[in-house]
Enzyme design. Structure first.
Site, PDB file in Angstrom:
ATOM      1  N   PRO A  13       0.843  -1.205   0.000  1.00 61.36           N
ATOM      2  CA  PRO A  13       0.000   0.000   0.000  1.00 61.36           C
ATOM      3  C   PRO A  13       0.877   1.254   0.000  1.00 61.36           C
ATOM      4  O   PRO A  13       1.842   1.339   0.770  1.00 61.36           O
ATOM      5  CB  PRO A  13      -0.804  -0.127   1.295  1.00 61.36           C
ATOM      6  CG  PRO A  13      -0.839  -1.592   1.575  1.00 61.36           C
ATOM      7  CD  PRO A  13       0.489  -2.122   1.092  1.00 61.36           C
ATOM      8  N   LEU A  17       1.446   3.663   7.911  1.00 66.10           N
ATOM      9  CA  LEU A  17       1.522   4.394   9.177  1.00 66.10           C
ATOM     10  C   LEU A  17       2.951   4.386   9.694  1.00 66.10           C
ATOM     11  O   LEU A  17       3.536   3.317   9.877  1.00 66.10           O
ATOM     12  CB  LEU A  17       0.613   3.718  10.216  1.00 66.10           C
ATOM     13  CG  LEU A  17       0.704   4.309  11.631  1.00 66.10           C
ATOM     14  CD1 LEU A  17       0.147   5.733  11.664  1.00 66.10           C
ATOM     15  CD2 LEU A  17      -0.029   3.429  12.631  1.00 66.10           C
ATOM     16  N   GLY A  18       3.514   5.560   9.934  1.00 68.92           N
ATOM     17  CA  GLY A  18       4.834   5.662  10.548  1.00 68.92           C
ATOM     18  C   GLY A  18       4.704   5.534  12.057  1.00 68.92           C
ATOM     19  O   GLY A  18       3.711   5.981  12.641  1.00 68.92           O
ATOM     20  N   ASP A  43       4.842   0.847   9.261  1.00 72.28           N
ATOM     21  CA  ASP A  43       6.295   0.963   9.168  1.00 72.28           C
ATOM     22  C   ASP A  43       6.895   1.021  10.577  1.00 72.28           C
ATOM     23  O   ASP A  43       6.568   1.911  11.361  1.00 72.28           O
ATOM     24  CB  ASP A  43       6.679   2.241   8.405  1.00 72.28           C
ATOM     25  CG  ASP A  43       8.173   2.328   8.223  1.00 72.28           C
ATOM     26  OD1 ASP A  43       8.687   1.727   7.257  1.00 72.28           O
ATOM     27  OD2 ASP A  43       8.848   2.970   9.064  1.00 72.28           O
ATOM     28  N   TYR A  48      12.911   2.167  17.217  1.00 70.72           N
ATOM     29  CA  TYR A  48      11.852   3.046  17.730  1.00 70.72           C
ATOM     30  C   TYR A  48      11.416   2.639  19.148  1.00 70.72           C
ATOM     31  O   TYR A  48      10.665   3.368  19.801  1.00 70.72           O
ATOM     32  CB  TYR A  48      10.625   3.062  16.800  1.00 70.72           C
ATOM     33  CG  TYR A  48      10.912   3.506  15.381  1.00 70.72           C
ATOM     34  CD1 TYR A  48      12.079   4.196  15.059  1.00 70.72           C
ATOM     35  CD2 TYR A  48      10.011   3.245  14.353  1.00 70.72           C
ATOM     36  CE1 TYR A  48      12.353   4.590  13.753  1.00 70.72           C
ATOM     37  CE2 TYR A  48      10.274   3.653  13.045  1.00 70.72           C
ATOM     38  CZ  TYR A  48      11.445   4.312  12.751  1.00 70.72           C
ATOM     39  OH  TYR A  48      11.695   4.701  11.466  1.00 70.72           O
ATOM     40  N   LYS A  77      13.222  -2.508  10.466  1.00 67.90           N
ATOM     41  CA  LYS A  77      14.584  -2.114  10.074  1.00 67.90           C
ATOM     42  C   LYS A  77      15.624  -2.643  11.063  1.00 67.90           C
ATOM     43  O   LYS A  77      15.398  -2.645  12.275  1.00 67.90           O
ATOM     44  CB  LYS A  77      14.687  -0.583  10.013  1.00 67.90           C
ATOM     45  CG  LYS A  77      13.540   0.034   9.235  1.00 67.90           C
ATOM     46  CD  LYS A  77      13.626   1.514   9.042  1.00 67.90           C
ATOM     47  CE  LYS A  77      12.301   2.038   8.536  1.00 67.90           C
ATOM     48  NZ  LYS A  77      11.333   2.372   9.596  1.00 67.90           N
ATOM     49  N   HIS A 110      18.721   0.033   8.408  1.00 69.08           N
ATOM     50  CA  HIS A 110      18.188   1.345   8.814  1.00 69.08           C
ATOM     51  C   HIS A 110      19.076   2.517   8.383  1.00 69.08           C
ATOM     52  O   HIS A 110      18.575   3.537   7.915  1.00 69.08           O
ATOM     53  CB  HIS A 110      18.014   1.350  10.340  1.00 69.08           C
ATOM     54  CG  HIS A 110      16.987   2.319  10.830  1.00 69.08           C
ATOM     55  ND1 HIS A 110      16.257   2.115  11.965  1.00 69.08           N
ATOM     56  CD2 HIS A 110      16.573   3.503  10.344  1.00 69.08           C
ATOM     57  CE1 HIS A 110      15.428   3.137  12.156  1.00 69.08           C
ATOM     58  NE2 HIS A 110      15.614   3.993  11.182  1.00 69.08           N
TER      59      HIS A 110
END
Ligand code: A2P
Length: 312
Positions: A13, A17-18, A43, A48, A77, A110
């Site tokens: 898609p 969404l981050g 994502d 994170y 990542k 990353h």
């Protein structure tokens, strides 16, 4: 355009969404709400620090029957402290465990920056490993192993410049299919886009709304007059104009939001089409401006500079 096609015809898609800088306690609701309203692409990244909560939200969405695993596209990542062929699969397995998944749709290196094991963010030169000691081509072999073992359906990179991509392309058995980089109307990266297109590589834009990470910056993408005027004329929000612009360039976007109204607004940018005149006006906004400037990889006598990362 609603999806980007990979070489084997798998479709990602074009809007996802981050989850960067979504706090663990916020990201669960953001991911679940996003899936409820129709997001099918999430994502993530080990760095994170919130993959367990993202995983809980995905598991809950599947449990509630909102989606099946196959309906979703999940990207993650490899963190910089896991460069080196032998470190890739263990890092990926940890991410899969955290996300409660059997496979990723896409796994990316990353950054073209290597850190010593266990380092989250570097503070001194000895926290780094120079690429001469752990070449990108070596880490890429680990990525290829992940693909061959079915732990990731597609592999690629993030924050790579043309030279770094060329280095991998020369020896790769499986070529990188994606480069995820910062992109928005102030940073359009035309040369990198042409190189990627020529080499059958897709692009994803991070910080597509001009990320608010750089609070000292006087540049605010969503307050730009051209963007605001187009938004008014087309009955769109400035964020929708920024997203539609990048999408119409054939580039995926992963806007981050933890707010339900903005999640919906961002998804609805897919329902708008900018005119050729709008596109031309937006093209003129390119300033080569990075909100994520890479200066956090620069320390006294360290092996990396922001220029060495961005300049091909
Ligand atoms: P929030 O999570 O409160 O919505 P980027 O994806 O470029 O890094 O931008 C993310 C930032 O932009 C976040 O601070 C996010 O805040 C904010 N944001 C997300 N969607 C919108 C929108 N539609 N309009 C304005 N700001 C937005």
């Amino acid at each position: 355009m609603t999806a980007l096609k990979f070489r084997n015809n798998d479709e990602m898609p074009i809007l996802g969404l981050g989850t960067f800088r979504s706090e663990p306690n916020e990201v669960y609701n953001a991911v679940l709400s996003a899936i409820k309203i129709g997001y099918r692409h999430i994502d993530c990244a080990a760095a994170y620090g919130n993959e367990k909560e993202v995983g809980n939200a995905i598991a809950e969405a599947i449990k509630q029957g909102l989606v099946t695993r196959e309906d979703l596209w999940v990207t993650s990542k490899l963190w910089n402290a896991s460069h080196g062929e032998e470190n890739v699969i263990p890092a990926l397995k940890q991410t899969l465990e955290d996300l409660q998944l059997e496979y990723l749709d896409l796994y990316l290196i990353h950054w073209p920056v290597a850190l010593k094991k266990g380092t989250e963010m570097p503070e001194k030169a000895s926290d780094f490993i120079p690429l001469s000691e752990v070449p990108l081509t070596n880490t890429w072999k680990g990525m290829e192993a992940a693909l061959e073992q079915g732990l990731a359906k597609h592999i690629g990179v993030s924050n790579f410049n043309e030279n770094q991509l060329k280095e991998i392309l020369v020896t790769a058995v499986h070529q990188p299919e994606m480069n995820q980089v910062e992109m928005h109307p102030f940073l359009q990266q035309d040369a990198l886009q042409s190189f990627c297109v020529k080499n059958d590589m897709l692009l994803t834009a991070y910080a597509p709304l001009g990320s608010l990470v750089d609070d000292n910056s006087t540049l605010r993408l969503l307050e730009n007059d051209t963007i605001k005027n187009i938004a008014k004329a087309r009955r769109m929000s400035p964020a929708q104009v920024a997203l539609a612009y990048t999408i119409q360039r054939g580039i995926a976007v992963i806007p981050k939001s933890i707010n339900e109204a903005r999640l919906l607004q961002n998804l609805e940018s897919l329902n708008h089409t900018l005119t050729e005149d709008d596109m031309a006006l937006l093209k003129d906004l390119d300033k080569g401006h990075r909100f994520i400037d890479g200066k956090f990889w620069e320390v006294d006598n360290g092996p990396y500079t922001a220029d060495s990362i961005w300049k091909a």
